[in-house]
Design an enzyme around this catalytic site. Structure first.
Site, PDB file in Angstrom:
ATOM      1  CB  ALA A  73      -0.823  -0.048   1.301  1.00 17.94           C
ATOM      2  N   GLY A 118       0.569  -5.114   0.731  1.00 11.93           N
ATOM      3  CA  GLY A 118      -0.484  -4.894  -0.373  1.00 11.93           C
ATOM      4  C   GLY A 118      -0.001  -5.563  -1.738  1.00 11.93           C
ATOM      5  CD  GLU A 121      -2.655  -7.442   2.090  1.00 11.84           C
ATOM      6  OE1 GLU A 121      -2.450  -6.219   1.645  1.00 11.84           O
ATOM      7  OE2 GLU A 121      -2.997  -7.543   3.288  1.00 11.84           O
ATOM      8  CD  GLU A 141       0.911  -5.817   5.770  1.00 18.09           C
ATOM      9  OE1 GLU A 141       1.661  -6.714   6.194  1.00 18.09           O
ATOM     10  OE2 GLU A 141       0.334  -5.812   4.534  1.00 18.09           O
TER      11      GLU A 141
END
Ligand code: CAA
Length: 268
Positions: A73, A118, A121, A141
């Site tokens: 992210a 991300g 993911e 994270e």
């Protein structure tokens, strides 16, 4: 398929390659990238909703420009987000991952470099992960005071099992391509990025020779049955098996086998 501000698209035959193209930020998933992915996956889905047997796309490859697949992210963008904005950001990208899972054609993540947070993911939302030997995977994270927001806490244990998933989620430790392969996260490793893209496309070319209706049905069945008790999963499988018997592809596939011919699937 058009290009999008943060994505490149390249259609070769019926295989579409989508490249996340923000190399200066290691392809981090900014809101703009997420919006572009949403539109691009939506366009693929729309192109495949006709039931006239036309399959303009038989497979999708997702990869990254430069040295990263996707480094997560967008940390810069997250610095000023309110908790509610963060929830919307997470939910929106989660919807993109579900849209990838719901496409009726297989999607291969061709992981050319870092697939972190991300990025890991996004790769796990695809049907298969292929990796270059230089790829790495992780959910870092917790090193940022964050938690996975695009499906990592749910999908990582499904791929690698609880023990390793929890270790990776709690420590943020990265896996090499080889470790990820050994752990069952990665289906195949390729020496170079060119070999990786060829390998992903070759697999999808092989898929494109099969019945499109059957491939779509088996993708849906595998997706729906993950994590269910065996008995419940088997019921869904029997329903899919029944549905296959309603298709022109099944009639053609079985006819061609018995006639010792190559099938010409109607795609319905
Ligand atoms: N968001 C925003 N920018 C990022 C980024 C990210 N996730 N990852 C890298 N960048 C930027 C860097 O800030 C840097 O920008 P500048 O040139 O403007 O300084 C540029 O990309 C190049 O990065 P590095 O200089 O750090 O490259 P490196 O080769 O030294 O290191 C790396 C590579 C190890 C991947 C390192 O960039 C890194 O650790 N990135 C962050 C990885 C991460 O923590 N990802 C998880 C994000 S949180 C998340 O994803 C939550 C979720 O589940 C929803």
């Amino acid at each position: 398929f058009p290009a999008y501000p943060t994505l490149l698209t390249d259609a070769r035959g019926s295989i579409l390659t989508i490249t996340v193209n923000r190399p200066d930020a290691l392809n981090a998933l900014s809101s703009k990238v997420i919006e572009d992915l949403e539109h691009c996956i939506g366009a693929v889905s729309e192109a495949l909703t006709n039931d006239d047997g036309a399959w303009p796309v038989r497979g999708v490859v997702i990869t990254g420009a430069g040295k990263a697949f996707v480094a997560g992210a967008d940390i810069r963008e997250m610095t000023d987000m309110t908790p509610d904005e963060a929830h919307a950001y997470s939910s929106r990208m989660q919807q993109v991952t579900l849209a990838i899972e719901q496409l009726p054609v297989p999607v291969v993540a061709a992981v050319n470099g870092f697939a972190l947070g991300g990025g890991c993911e996004l790769a796990m939302a695809c049907d298969m992960i292929y990796a270059a030997s230089t790829a790495s995977f992780g959910q870092p994270e917790v090193s940022l005071g964050l938690v996975p927001g695009f499906g990592g806490s749910v999908r990582l244990p499904q791929y690698v099992g609880q023990a390793l998933a929890r270790e990776l989620l709690f420590t943020g430790r990265r896996l090499t391509a080889e470790e990820a392969h050994n752990a069952g996260l990665v289906a195949a490793i390729f020496e170079t990025v060119d070999d990786l893209l060829d390998g992903a496309r070759n697999t999808l070319e092989l898929v494109a020779r099969q019945s499109p209706a059957a491939v779509a049905l088996v993708k849906k069945t595998v997706g729906q049955t993950q994590g269910l008790p065996t008995r419940d999963g088997l019921k869904i499988e029997a329903d899919a098996f029944r549905q296959a018997f309603t298709t022109a592809d099944k009639a053609e596939g079985t006819r061609a086998f018995l006639a010792k011919e190559r099938p010409s699937f109607p795609g319905r």
